[in-house]
Design a protein around this motif. Structure first.
Motif, short mmCIF file in Angstrom:
data_model
loop_
_atom_site.label_atom_id
_atom_site.label_comp_id
_atom_site.label_asym_id
_atom_site.label_seq_id
_atom_site.Cartn_x
_atom_site.Cartn_y
_atom_site.Cartn_z
N PHE A 71 -20.03 -24.57 17.07
CA PHE A 71 -18.99 -24.80 16.06
C PHE A 71 -17.68 -24.33 16.67
CE2 PHE A 71 -18.15 -26.43 12.12
CZ PHE A 71 -19.10 -26.21 11.12
N HIS B 25 -9.26 -27.77 8.39
CA HIS B 25 -9.90 -26.74 7.58
C HIS B 25 -9.19 -26.68 6.23
CE1 HIS B 25 -11.88 -22.83 6.69
NE2 HIS B 25 -12.83 -23.39 7.43
N HIS B 26 -9.56 -25.73 5.39
CA HIS B 26 -8.99 -25.67 4.03
C HIS B 26 -7.46 -25.65 4.04
CE1 HIS B 26 -13.12 -24.67 3.51
NE2 HIS B 26 -13.00 -23.36 3.46
N TYR C 15 -16.19 -31.51 11.62
CA TYR C 15 -16.12 -30.70 10.40
C TYR C 15 -14.89 -31.23 9.65
CZ TYR C 15 -14.66 -26.76 7.45
OH TYR C 15 -14.26 -25.97 6.39
N TRP D 99 -19.49 -33.25 8.99
CA TRP D 99 -19.99 -32.06 8.29
C TRP D 99 -18.90 -31.66 7.30
CZ3 TRP D 99 -19.38 -26.90 7.13
CH2 TRP D 99 -20.55 -26.11 6.95
N ARG E 80 -23.97 -31.13 2.12
CA ARG E 80 -22.92 -30.37 1.41
C ARG E 80 -21.84 -31.28 0.83
NH1 ARG E 80 -20.44 -24.83 3.82
NH2 ARG E 80 -22.63 -24.56 4.30
N GLU F 279 -25.85 -21.35 5.89
CA GLU F 279 -24.63 -20.86 6.55
C GLU F 279 -24.72 -19.34 6.60
OE1 GLU F 279 -20.92 -22.56 5.16
OE2 GLU F 279 -20.00 -20.56 5.21
N TRP G 201 -15.15 -16.99 11.17
CA TRP G 201 -15.29 -18.32 11.78
C TRP G 201 -14.06 -18.57 12.65
CZ3 TRP G 201 -19.86 -20.95 11.15
CH2 TRP G 201 -20.70 -20.53 10.09
N HIS H 234 -14.04 -23.42 15.33
CA HIS H 234 -13.09 -23.23 14.22
C HIS H 234 -11.73 -22.90 14.82
CE1 HIS H 234 -16.34 -23.24 11.25
NE2 HIS H 234 -15.42 -23.22 10.33
N TRP I 191 -17.35 -27.59 -3.15
CA TRP I 191 -18.07 -26.87 -4.20
C TRP I 191 -17.34 -26.87 -5.54
CZ3 TRP I 191 -16.80 -24.61 0.57
CH2 TRP I 191 -15.53 -24.02 0.58
N GLU J 80 -10.00 -17.36 8.81
CA GLU J 80 -9.53 -18.70 8.45
C GLU J 80 -9.20 -18.77 6.95
OE1 GLU J 80 -12.60 -17.86 9.29
OE2 GLU J 80 -13.87 -18.67 7.69
N TRP J 81 -9.48 -17.70 6.23
CA TRP J 81 -9.14 -17.58 4.81
C TRP J 81 -7.98 -16.63 4.57
CZ3 TRP J 81 -11.35 -19.19 -0.06
CH2 TRP J 81 -12.29 -20.24 0.07
N ASP K 16 -17.13 -29.70 4.21
CA ASP K 16 -17.05 -28.38 3.63
C ASP K 16 -16.02 -28.46 2.50
OD1 ASP K 16 -16.49 -25.04 5.11
OD2 ASP K 16 -17.71 -25.71 3.41
C1 LIG Z 1 -17.02 -18.67 0.33
C2 LIG Z 1 -16.83 -19.49 1.58
C3 LIG Z 1 -16.17 -20.72 1.52
C4 LIG Z 1 -15.98 -21.45 2.68
C5 LIG Z 1 -16.46 -20.99 3.88
C6 LIG Z 1 -16.23 -21.84 5.09
N1 LIG Z 1 -17.49 -22.47 5.55
C7 LIG Z 1 -17.69 -22.09 6.93
C8 LIG Z 1 -18.42 -23.13 7.74
C9 LIG Z 1 -16.29 -21.81 7.44
O1 LIG Z 1 -15.55 -23.01 7.65
C10 LIG Z 1 -15.74 -21.02 6.26
O2 LIG Z 1 -14.33 -20.92 6.28
C11 LIG Z 1 -17.13 -19.80 3.96
C12 LIG Z 1 -17.31 -19.03 2.80
#
Ligand SMILES: Cc1ccc([C@@H]2N[C@@H](C)[C@@H](O)[C@H]2O)cc1
Length: 450
Positions: free
Chosen positions: A30, A101-102, A144, A193, A228, A254, A282, A32, A198, A53-54, A195
């Motif tokens: 992976f 990413h986010h 991703y 992939w 996912r 994960e 990550w 990131h 949710w 990354e958050w 993400d």
């Molecule tokens: C609560 C949470 C949300 C997103 C993540 C993301 N999924 C992983 C694969 C990373 O990309 C992480 O930032 C991790 C935990």
């Protein structure tokens, strides 16, 4: 059976060659990499222990302030060929790259967003260079993609009004455009992939997740899609309301793995786990002293554990803002590669062996029916207990690396003591078993009368 318009599309494991390649690859990397690598977990002098990354979220940084990091994006040490050689030497057969990413920063010059590499000092199409370099090393590339996009004002966590609904449908169109763009620009991509799927907004739009899967499969025949992404008509995710896996492989593992005794149900479907080296990181974090760093053997244990249960493992790397990797990650890749060089035959194109797990380690089974014992915990008894499934006996055993014959003694029905190697290999090692399927032989052992 509940009637579903947006439920599972596969019945059981996909058997086409693209999915077989996904499965046979077994070991992935992976990557990131994004703006978050620049601050590396620190904001306004405060270091945050959470996922780097958050950081935008932990430090509550407004998006327009966060995106100013783009002016500092200048990975002058980036060399896609070096990255590809590193993955090759590690024995990784595929690499999953964070296209976005986010945070919403795109590693490719997307024409649908202003937050891309094209608007940074380092204008180059990093994603394109990576795809080319990895493919040239014979490494498959997976994308991703985070649906949740903090940079896009049309994103919604939930749909609570007509305005929400209108904004989110604009957002889904934007997302479709980016996905089509990725498929068109990089047609050798083998997997998406997803993400960031949710939120209630996605669960209320299960139709879109089915559409996105179908759209990509039409654009890229053979492409694989993770579970996912998917929500069904009722907002049920990963597995639909009839309990069927959506997407092509389960992607819920994960930073965790199924239990090799209690969770054998996972062997019924394809699945892929992903793991970090420091517990939570990550993306690149400047301070790895904040949490435990897994040793190479602990990472290898997780790789073998996944394969022993019919799954893939993706090991995470978080490149630095300058485009180089931290020394610890380079050392890890080297150590894994060294081990895979000697023992990869028990990993690549291997699967669940259907033998009951023993304390000394894990079993895998190869394409030609050979069974591998991957020994992590050598017992003081110097005997490795093997219990074979009914009707199966051990014909011969040898140490994989040297072909040294390993003595096997039958101790009772379907039970054997497999000797440890003469010389302790000093690392997790592999014994190859030649097994015989004994049709209908009457066991010589009688059941006790109790
Ligand atoms: C609560 C949470 C949300 C997103 C993540 C993301 N999924 C992983 C694969 C990373 O990309 C992480 O930032 C991790 C935990």
């Amino acid at each position: 059976e509940i009637y579903l318009k947006y439920g599972a599309t596969n019945e059981g494991k996909r058997q086409d060659s693209a999915m077989q390649k996904f499965r046979d690859n077994r070991l992935g990397v992976f990557i990131h990499w994004g703006l978050y690598a620049i601050p590396g977990g620190e904001w306004n002098g405060k270091v945050y222990a959470g996922a780097a990354e958050w950081l935008k979220s932990w430090a509550k940084v407004p998006s327009n302030e966060w995106m100013q990091l783009m002016s500092q994006w200048n990975p002058t040490k980036f060399d896609a060929k070096k990255w590809a050689v590193m993955a090759k030497e590690m024995g990784a057969k595929y690499v999953k790259i964070t296209t976005k990413h986010h945070e919403g920063f795109c590693l490719w010059p997307s024409k649908y967003s202003k937050y891309t590499v094209a608007s940074t000092p380092y204008k180059r199409d990093l994603l394109g260079e990576m795809v080319k370099a990895y493919n040239e090393e014979g490494i498959d590339v997976h994308f991703y993609f985070s649906v949740m996009d903090w940079s896009n004002s049309d994103y919604r966590y939930d749909i609570k009004s007509q305005e929400d609904s209108i904004a989110f449908s604009r957002f889904l169109e934007f997302t479709d455009n980016q996905l089509k763009e990725l498929a068109a620009r990089y047609p050798t991509v083998k997997d998406f992939w997803f993400d960031g799927t949710w939120d209630a907004s996605i669960k209320k739009n299960g139709w879109w997740t089915a559409h996105a899967e179908q759209m990509l499969k039409e654009l890229l025949p053979g492409v694989t899609i993770n579970s996912r992404l998917r929500a069904d008509d009722k907002g049920k995710r990963h597995f639909d309301s009839n309990g069927r896996l959506m997407g092509d492989y389960e992607s819920g593992y994960e930073r965790r793995l199924p239990d090799p005794v209690q969770d054998l149900k996972v062997t019924q479907w394809d699945w892929e786990a992903c793991m970090t080296v420091p517990e939570n990181q990550w993306g690149y974090h400047k301070d790895w002293s904040l949490s435990y760093i897994k040793t190479p053997f602990e990472v290898i244990d997780r790789i073998v554990h996944a394969v022993s249960m019919g799954g893939n493992m993706v090991v995470n790397f978080g490149p630095q803002a300058d485009g180089d990797f931290r020394p610890e990650e380079k050392a890890l890749a080297t150590a894994i590669g060294k081990w895979m060089q000697c023992y990869g035959k028990a990993i690549y194109a291997c699967d669940y062996a259907e033998f009951d797990k023993q304390d000394w380690g894990y079993y895998t089974r190869g394409k030609n029916g050979e069974v591998y014992m991957i020994v992590f915990n050598q017992p003081y008894s110097e005997r490795l207990i093997v219990k074979t499934p009914k009707g199966i006996s051990i014909e011969q055993a040898s140490l994989l690396t040297t072909n040294e014959n390993i003595v096997v003694v039958e101790t009772t029905r379907n039970e054997y003591n497999v000797s440890v190697p003469q010389k302790n290999p000093g690392e997790p090692y592999v014994i190859q078993l030649k097994i015989r399927v004994a049709e209908g032989t009457k066991g010589v052992y009688k059941d006790a009368l109790t």
